[in-house]
Design a protein around this motif. Structure first.
Motif, short mmCIF file in Angstrom:
data_model
loop_
_atom_site.label_atom_id
_atom_site.label_comp_id
_atom_site.label_asym_id
_atom_site.label_seq_id
_atom_site.Cartn_x
_atom_site.Cartn_y
_atom_site.Cartn_z
N GLY A 153 -9.29 -3.01 -10.62
CA GLY A 153 -10.34 -2.60 -11.55
C GLY A 153 -10.99 -1.27 -11.22
N ILE A 154 -11.12 -0.94 -9.92
CA ILE A 154 -11.76 0.33 -9.57
C ILE A 154 -10.78 1.28 -8.88
CG2 ILE A 154 -14.05 -0.71 -9.39
CD1 ILE A 154 -13.78 -0.64 -6.36
N ALA A 155 -9.47 0.99 -9.04
CA ALA A 155 -8.45 1.87 -8.46
C ALA A 155 -8.45 3.21 -9.17
CB ALA A 155 -7.08 1.21 -8.55
N ASN A 173 0.77 7.24 -7.93
CA ASN A 173 0.02 7.55 -6.71
C ASN A 173 -1.40 6.97 -6.79
OD1 ASN A 173 2.31 9.26 -6.59
ND2 ASN A 173 1.31 10.42 -4.96
N ILE A 174 -1.56 5.74 -6.42
CA ILE A 174 -2.80 4.99 -6.66
C ILE A 174 -3.56 4.73 -5.36
CG2 ILE A 174 -3.71 2.75 -7.43
CD1 ILE A 174 -1.40 2.68 -9.44
N LYS A 189 -6.57 7.71 2.78
CA LYS A 189 -7.09 7.28 4.07
C LYS A 189 -8.22 6.26 3.93
CE LYS A 189 -4.31 9.87 6.46
NZ LYS A 189 -4.77 10.85 7.44
N SER A 190 -8.82 6.18 2.73
CA SER A 190 -9.83 5.15 2.49
C SER A 190 -9.17 3.77 2.51
CB SER A 190 -10.51 5.36 1.14
OG SER A 190 -11.02 6.66 1.02
N ASP A 191 -8.02 3.66 1.84
CA ASP A 191 -7.28 2.40 1.85
C ASP A 191 -6.75 2.08 3.24
OD1 ASP A 191 -7.73 1.99 -0.80
OD2 ASP A 191 -5.72 2.55 -1.47
N VAL A 192 -6.38 3.12 3.99
CA VAL A 192 -5.89 2.91 5.36
C VAL A 192 -6.99 2.27 6.21
CG1 VAL A 192 -5.10 4.05 7.47
CG2 VAL A 192 -4.20 4.77 5.24
N LEU A 226 0.83 -1.21 0.00
CA LEU A 226 0.00 0.00 0.00
C LEU A 226 0.87 1.26 0.00
CD1 LEU A 226 -3.10 -0.41 2.35
CD2 LEU A 226 -3.05 -0.07 -0.11
N LEU A 227 1.95 1.24 0.77
CA LEU A 227 2.84 2.39 0.80
C LEU A 227 3.40 2.67 -0.59
CD1 LEU A 227 4.44 4.57 2.30
CD2 LEU A 227 6.16 2.83 2.84
N TYR A 228 3.74 1.61 -1.31
CA TYR A 228 4.23 1.78 -2.68
C TYR A 228 3.17 2.42 -3.57
CZ TYR A 228 5.53 0.50 -7.46
OH TYR A 228 5.81 0.54 -8.80
N LEU A 229 1.93 1.96 -3.45
CA LEU A 229 0.85 2.51 -4.25
C LEU A 229 0.61 3.98 -3.94
CD1 LEU A 229 -1.81 -0.37 -4.08
CD2 LEU A 229 -0.35 0.22 -6.02
N HIS A 230 0.59 4.30 -2.64
CA HIS A 230 0.24 5.66 -2.22
C HIS A 230 1.37 6.67 -2.43
CE1 HIS A 230 -3.08 4.15 0.76
NE2 HIS A 230 -3.35 3.87 -0.49
N GLN A 231 2.61 6.22 -2.30
CA GLN A 231 3.69 7.19 -2.19
C GLN A 231 4.86 6.94 -3.13
OE1 GLN A 231 4.79 8.36 1.89
NE2 GLN A 231 6.93 7.93 1.36
#
Length: 818
Positions: free
Chosen positions: A644-646, A619-620, A681-684, A609-614
């Motif tokens: 699919g909904i990212a 920035n996914i 924060k939704s993913d968090v 998740l950290l990779y996706l966000h930052q």
């Protein structure tokens, strides 16, 4: 001789007095005792009810119960020690002088049953049996420190509440007996389902297994209970406010003896005592039909009883699927094409567990709001009293919907535009033909490129291949360069044995997933877009464009894709250990994952998740993070899947909004489910749910605390504030040699699911604290905790909308932002 006879008569008289002795109250110095020759009981003021020890018919077991004193045969309305009967007459009911605890002790002094301790500092004075049948512990100011009405048995008496106290979390429901003469808890419960618009339900074995559903309250009556089933001397009361939700029956004539019993067969029967015939009469003499059974006809159907016949039919806009006897929508709803509503009259409103309501809206406002919400599938009037008011909306399948002979309501089902409905089949067929034609042309043009071998196509080729389908790729590909393999459909079909059931790995929101083996021996996982999937071309493109550019050891690797006519396939690396939910929610397989491995999985998900966000250049935000979307490789290393909904974010963007909220119940944060607002924060929040699920081995959506009606997040929060967090694991889970580490992960999980997004940690902080001994701040209340009206606060409305539960693991549409 005469004196001897007189002495015998006196003994007999004293014996009779002893056998029938009664008490007006029980005190710390005056207990209630059982006895073979002495039957002491507690009697209400006017002699309506009696409490004491008794044995059911044909049984030698002894129970403490309450029954009608003057009715024969004995009619028991409450039993204390249902699961721990005494086998002799040595039982004693005592009142503790300090805490106000009632307890039953055997002749050996062993405690076999006890009530809850009083939460006040008042000293208990006495136990009394009220004329209502309620046994209470009172203090010197006549306050109730404990009452039997808070702990119902199988009988609902007038004045007794069924439902939830939102301040304390205490839940009251009836529980059937094992048989008519065995008070042991049976299979069925009758109570108030507080999800969505509260409704009365009868469940079997678990609170989620509904077998009968009387329905929700419409301001006049329970929606599924016609007026003919009520009695002129009684009335029903349904209360919903900030403090409590409950159902109650009341008497209009105090001399009437009425009770409502949940019988062992699972039926709830209302009975009134007849002084003339000396029997219990039922005020309703009609029969119950097959449509009373919950979900008799399945989802999106109407159950209709006409005379002696009963039949099921699909709702308007749906058609029968012969393969599995279900009803599927002919044409998907589309907000942008002028959807309309079909009115059904005289109906029992469907299951409201996934509904939303507002007490203040008019019916016209309700319709407009539903039309503006791409996820709203139906609406109805909330309150039928007086001139009517309020708005009730549904967002999923329509379940347990039927025609009533009388006292039914109007129901408005959303359907596609009438023009589309009239030509549904022609449009569908025409669309398929057109799609096939376009793809045939594309295949002819680029036939030299597609072959039975895998070929890597540069972005320019990919643009050309997609030109017949959409211009979307052109816009994206001006900025990005994707080097993605394109597989021939037949090549993948052969690898999966023509998508045989034996190769099927599972089912997701996108469609089924199959295992395949390429000619060179490489194992692959193939996601095949289902033709009835709620996700479609946009989600397919989204996943291809996003995941093709992502490279991280905790993200699943996309090997390529395939497009052939209306077939769309995504080909991934094969994960031999399936998904995380396959292990942690199975009592047998979960034992193979020790605490060290669980912590390692949590850490891997966090790093992904950290990779996706930052750390990635895109920035996914994933938006559908859940245990079934976390795959496990051969070494049980976690890999996040299903993009699919990212959505991508700009570097300077904090949040975004959508009017079509998609995701999975139980993992969505409140601000996304209600407002459509999403951010990292939704993913968090979703990550926090997964952490608590991994630690406890329980599903947030499937779990319900039987005592407080809380989901897993609410249960964890309650145990946390009560300083009992380690009880989350349950007795069957070994906490190991160092429970402090487990406690730390619970702490981190609660910090991630806090109600306000700004209170939640970001993933960089999470990864840091997962790998350090850094002191953690105290968490605040989690989202969807029923201890306060979270959704009311967020929508600035007087309505309530509790967290919905679903048995469906697929991604689903919930509520539109407002």
């Amino acid at each position: 001789m005469e004196s001897f006879e007189m002495f015998g008569v006196c003994l007999l008289f004293l014996s009779l007095l002893s056998m029938s002795s009664t008490l007006e109250m029980i005190t710390p110095t005056q207990p209630l005792k059982d006895g073979a020759n002495e039957n002491v009981t507690l009697v209400s003021t006017n002699g309506t009810f009696e409490a004491g020890f008794f044995s059911p018919a044909n049984s030698g077991s002894r129970y403490l119960g309450i029954w009608y004193k003057t009715i024969s045969p004995r009619t028991v309305v409450w039993v204390a020690n249902k699961e721990t009967p005494l086998q002799d007459h040595s039982g004693v009911l005592e009142l503790d002088r300090d805490q106000g605890i009632l307890s039953i002790k055997s002749g050996t002094g062993a405690k076999i049953w006890s009530s809850n301790a009083s939460h006040t500092r008042s000293k208990p004075v006495a136990v009394e049996l009220l004329e209502s049948g309620n046994m209470v512990v009172k203090d010197g100011h006549n306050n109730f420190l404990w009452q039997s009405f808070d702990y119902p048995d199988d009988t609902l008496l007038p004045g007794m509440k069924l439902g939830m106290n939102l301040k304390t979390g205490h839940y009251r429901a009836l529980r059937s007996w094992k048989s008519l003469n065995d008070p042991t808890p049976g299979e069925f419960s009758f109570g108030v389902d507080t999800r969505g618009l509260p409704q009365l339900v009868i469940t079997k074995d678990s609170n989620d297994n509904i077998v009968f559903r009387p329905g929700s309250w419409n301001g006049v009556r329970v929606t599924g209970v016609p007026g003919q089933r009520t009695h002129p001397l009684t009335k029903s009361l349904f209360v919903m406010n900030e403090d409590e939700i409950y159902y109650e029956i009341q008497l209009l004539n105090s001399s009437t003896k009425l009770r409502s019993r949940l019988v062992p067969q699972g039926l709830q029967m209302r009975l009134i005592w007849s002084d003339e015939s000396k029997i219990w009469d039922t005020p309703y003499t009609g029969s119950f039909d097959e449509c009373e059974r919950y979900g008799m006809c399945g989802a999106n159907t109407i159950c209709n009883v006409s005379g002696a016949n009963q039949h099921c039919e699909c709702l308007s806009g749906f058609r029968s699927n012969v393969a599995d006897s279900t009803c599927e929508r002919i044409i998907p709803l589309d907000c942008n094409k002028g959807d309309s509503f079909k009115k059904y009259e005289g109906m029992k409103l469907p299951d409201t567990s996934s509904s939303w309501y507002d007490k203040r809206m008019s019916l016209e406002e309700c319709q407009k709001l539903c039309l503006s919400n791409c996820s709203c599938t139906a609406y109805a009037q909330l309150d039928m009293s007086a001139n009517g008011s309020g708005c009730l909306q549904w967002f999923n399948d329509i379940v347990d919907f039927r025609i009533l002979a009388q006292d039914g309501q109007d129901f408005y089902l959303r359907i596609t535009a009438s023009k589309l409905q009239d030509h549904a089949f022609n449009s569908k067929i025409g669309g398929i033909i057109l799609g096939c034609t376009v793809f045939i042309i594309a295949i002819v043009v680029f036939g030299s490129i597609l072959c039975l071998k895998r070929n890597k196509l540069k972005q320019t080729d990919l643009i050309q291949f997609q030109v017949a389908e959409t211009n979307y790729w052109k816009d994206k590909n001006k900025k990005d360069d994707i080097d993605l393999p394109i597989f021939d459909f037949l090549y993948i079909s052969n690898a999966t044995n023509n998508f045989s059931e034996s190769n099927k790995l599972g089912q997701g929101g996108f469609g089924p997933v199959y295992k395949g083996i390429l000619p060179d021996g490489q194992e692959i996982a193939v996601k095949r877009l289902s033709k009835t999937s709620g996700q479609g071309l946009d989600e397919f493109k989204n996943e291809v464009l996003l995941i093709a550019k992502l490279q991280h050891r905790n993200l699943v690797k996309l090997l390529g894709c395939s497009i052939h006519q209306d077939e769309r396939l995504l080909i991934y690396e094969f994960m031999p250990n399936r998904s995380l939910d396959y292990f942690i929610f199975d009592s047998t397989r979960s034992t193979s994952i020790d605490w060290a491995k669980r912590f390692e999985i949590i850490d891997g998900i966090a790093r992904g998740l950290l990779y996706l966000h930052q750390d990635s250049r895109l920035n996914i935000i994933h938006r559908d993070l859940k245990t079934s979307n976390v795959l496990l490789d051969s070494n049980m290393k976690p890999k996040i899947s299903d993009f699919g909904i990212a959505r991508t974010f700009n570097q300077d963007q904090d949040e975004a909004n959508t009017n079509k909220v998609m995701g999975t119940y139980g993992y969505m944060p409140p601000e996304y489910a209600v407002h459509g607002s999403f951010s990292v924060k939704s993913d968090v929040f979703s990550f926090g749910v997964i952490v608590l699920e991994i630690i406890t081995g329980r599903k947030n959506r499937g779990f319900r605390d039987p005592h407080n009606e809380l989901n897993l997040l609410g249960h964890a929060w309650r145990l946390w504030i009560e300083k009992r967090p380690m009880e989350l694991m349950g007795e069957s889970m070994d906490t190991g040699d160092d429970p402090s580490e487990i406690l730390r992960y619970i702490h981190i999980g609660l910090l991630c699911v806090q109600y306000r997004p700004e209170d939640r940690s970001n993933m960089s902080s999470v990864v840091l604290v997962l790998n350090s001994e850094k002191l953690l701040p105290e968490p605040s209340q989690p989202g969807f905790y029923p201890g306060r009206n979270n959704l009311t606060t967020m929508t600035d409305s007087s309505s309530r909308n509790l967290d919905a539960y679903s048995l469906n693991e697929m991604s689903e549409t919930l509520l539109e932002a407002r």
